[in-house]
Design a protein around this motif. Structure first.
Motif, short mmCIF file in Angstrom:
data_model
loop_
_atom_site.label_atom_id
_atom_site.label_comp_id
_atom_site.label_asym_id
_atom_site.label_seq_id
_atom_site.Cartn_x
_atom_site.Cartn_y
_atom_site.Cartn_z
N ALA A 1 -46.69 3.30 11.49
CA ALA A 1 -47.82 3.74 12.30
C ALA A 1 -48.89 2.67 12.38
O ALA A 1 -49.63 2.58 13.37
CB ALA A 1 -48.40 5.04 11.73
N SER A 2 -48.97 1.83 11.35
CA SER A 2 -49.96 0.74 11.32
C SER A 2 -49.61 -0.39 12.26
O SER A 2 -50.44 -1.27 12.53
CB SER A 2 -50.06 0.19 9.90
OG SER A 2 -48.83 -0.44 9.53
N ARG B 1 -42.45 4.60 2.90
CA ARG B 1 -43.64 5.45 3.08
C ARG B 1 -44.64 5.23 1.96
O ARG B 1 -45.85 5.19 2.19
CB ARG B 1 -43.25 6.93 3.09
CG ARG B 1 -42.52 7.42 4.31
CD ARG B 1 -42.35 8.93 4.24
NE ARG B 1 -43.62 9.63 4.29
CZ ARG B 1 -44.15 10.32 3.28
NH1 ARG B 1 -43.52 10.41 2.12
NH2 ARG B 1 -45.31 10.94 3.43
N TRP B 2 -44.13 5.14 0.73
CA TRP B 2 -44.98 5.00 -0.45
C TRP B 2 -45.79 3.70 -0.40
O TRP B 2 -47.00 3.69 -0.64
CB TRP B 2 -44.08 5.04 -1.68
CG TRP B 2 -44.74 4.83 -3.00
CD1 TRP B 2 -45.98 5.26 -3.40
CD2 TRP B 2 -44.18 4.14 -4.13
NE1 TRP B 2 -46.20 4.89 -4.71
CE2 TRP B 2 -45.11 4.21 -5.18
CE3 TRP B 2 -42.95 3.51 -4.36
CZ2 TRP B 2 -44.88 3.64 -6.43
CZ3 TRP B 2 -42.71 2.96 -5.59
CH2 TRP B 2 -43.66 3.02 -6.61
N LEU C 1 -41.08 9.34 15.76
CA LEU C 1 -41.44 10.47 14.91
C LEU C 1 -42.91 10.81 15.07
O LEU C 1 -43.74 9.93 15.38
CB LEU C 1 -41.16 10.14 13.44
CG LEU C 1 -39.69 9.86 13.11
CD1 LEU C 1 -39.48 8.38 12.89
CD2 LEU C 1 -39.27 10.63 11.89
N GLU C 2 -43.22 12.06 14.84
CA GLU C 2 -44.62 12.47 14.81
C GLU C 2 -45.23 11.99 13.50
O GLU C 2 -44.69 12.24 12.43
CB GLU C 2 -44.75 13.98 14.91
CG GLU C 2 -44.35 14.54 16.26
CD GLU C 2 -44.64 16.04 16.37
OE1 GLU C 2 -45.41 16.55 15.52
OE2 GLU C 2 -44.10 16.68 17.27
N GLU D 1 -41.33 4.82 14.12
CA GLU D 1 -40.08 4.63 14.86
C GLU D 1 -38.97 4.17 13.92
O GLU D 1 -39.22 3.40 12.98
CB GLU D 1 -40.24 3.56 15.96
CG GLU D 1 -41.12 3.97 17.12
CD GLU D 1 -41.21 2.89 18.18
OE1 GLU D 1 -41.86 3.14 19.21
OE2 GLU D 1 -40.62 1.79 17.98
N VAL D 2 -37.77 4.63 14.20
CA VAL D 2 -36.59 4.26 13.42
C VAL D 2 -35.48 3.85 14.37
O VAL D 2 -35.17 4.55 15.33
CB VAL D 2 -36.09 5.45 12.55
CG1 VAL D 2 -34.81 5.07 11.83
CG2 VAL D 2 -37.16 5.88 11.56
#
Length: 330
Positions: free
Chosen positions: A216-217, A180-181, A326-327, A188-189
């Protein structure tokens, strides 16, 4: 003037923090120690020549800030107690294995206006920080692929597994936070796991995993983890972009290379403390700066919840055999 930090919890990671606060930190010092086991508190207090107290409430009374390294089940209650007393908190991950309890701890600190920093140490390692800064500056271009490995040398005591929260919550959560960082939110996972060691299977857990992420990208990510690599402790990361690639290799703890005909050998780190000699001190110094000047923590309670949410999704994916969506925050 350094910030006096009271340390709650004197197990393995607590003693790592005690050593750093006593001798490595430039902006914080060990002010007092507490552990539910008073013998442990007395032992550490004597070793580091600091006071000890019999209760967490006394620790809050004596110190400008606290670091919580006690068992996971106590993290949220102690954080909430510190927030009520107006005392800033550094807390080891996870805040709680229960999401509602973790959220309650975060909200208690937010409502009290006290700093809460969570112990994701890689965010303070010089190599990861340098990579993150250059990625954020646009030098990497658009992220295309994230890859990371985290492997322990030796498996934990089987008794630990029952209270660990499971493989993804205890091990992979560090990689998920870094993902995330460095690369942004995860959409998705998909996780796959195996238990080569019967002790893990007996605890309905795994010792090896591969996790595939879709950000998301649109970028992809791959995480591989092991609890028993045997050769040593390894943590390495690579981020490939359209303009450059950042690679953080697994460093050798010593500069010595031993050469014989046809072979050259170098040592590997044995554990996370040897792998990260600077990060654990740096995260406490960063926390001390938050306490002193009011700057926001680099790793917040909500970052910790987001990483835990991804670990929960990985667990669900492993158990169900399905990709979990995931949202993504707007």
């Amino acid at each position: 003037m350094t910030v006096g930090i009271g340390l709650a919890g004197l197990g393995r990671i607590g003693r790592v923090h005690a050593r750093n606060l006593r001798g490595r930190c430039a902006e914080a010092h060990l002010a007092c120690v507490y552990d539910a086991d008073t013998a442990a508190a007395q032992e550490v207090a004597a070793a580091f020549e600091v006071p000890w107290v019999a209760t967490f409430a006394e620790l809050l009374d004596r110190c400008a800030a606290v670091a919580i390294a006690s068992p996971t089940a106590t993290h949220a209650p102690l954080t909430i107690e510190a927030a009520a007393a107006g005392v800033p908190v550094f807390c080891e991950k996870p805040l709680s294995l229960d999401r509602d309890a973790a959220l309650a701890a975060v909200e208690a600190c937010e409502q009290a206006g006290v700093a809460l920093q969570v112990g994701f140490h890689r965010r303070f390692d010089p190599d990861w920080v340098a990579a993150a800064e250059r990625i954020a500056a646009g030098e990497l271009g658009q992220v295309q692929l994230f890859r990371t490995s985290l492997r322990d040398m030796d498996p934990p005591n089987p008794a630990f597994l029952a209270h660990s929260g499971g493989f993804f919550a205890d091990v992979t959560v560090h990689d998920l936070d870094v993902a995330r960082w460095l690369c942004g939110e995860v959409a998705e996972v998909s996780a796959h796991g195996a238990a080569a060691d019967p002790a893990f299977a007996a605890n309905d857990d795994i010792d090896t995993a591969v996790v595939v992420l879709r950000f998301a990208s649109g970028a992809l990510g791959v995480i591989d983890n092991s609890r028993s690599a045997r050769y040593g402790y390894e943590c390495s990361t690579e981020v490939m972009g359209t303009l450059a690639t950042a690679r953080i290799d697994n460093p050798h703890p010593r500069g010595l290379e031993w050469r014989t005909p046809g072979a050259a050998t170098r040592g590997f780190a044995r554990d996370f403390e040897e792998r990260y000699p600077f990060a654990y001190a740096a995260e406490l110094d960063a926390f001390a700066r938050c306490v002193r000047d009011g700057s926001p923590p680099r790793v917040t309670g909500r970052d910790a919840i987001a990483a835990s949410d991804l670990a929960t999704a990985a667990t669900e994916s492993w158990r169900s055999g399905r990709t979990v969506s995931l949202e993504v925050p707007v």
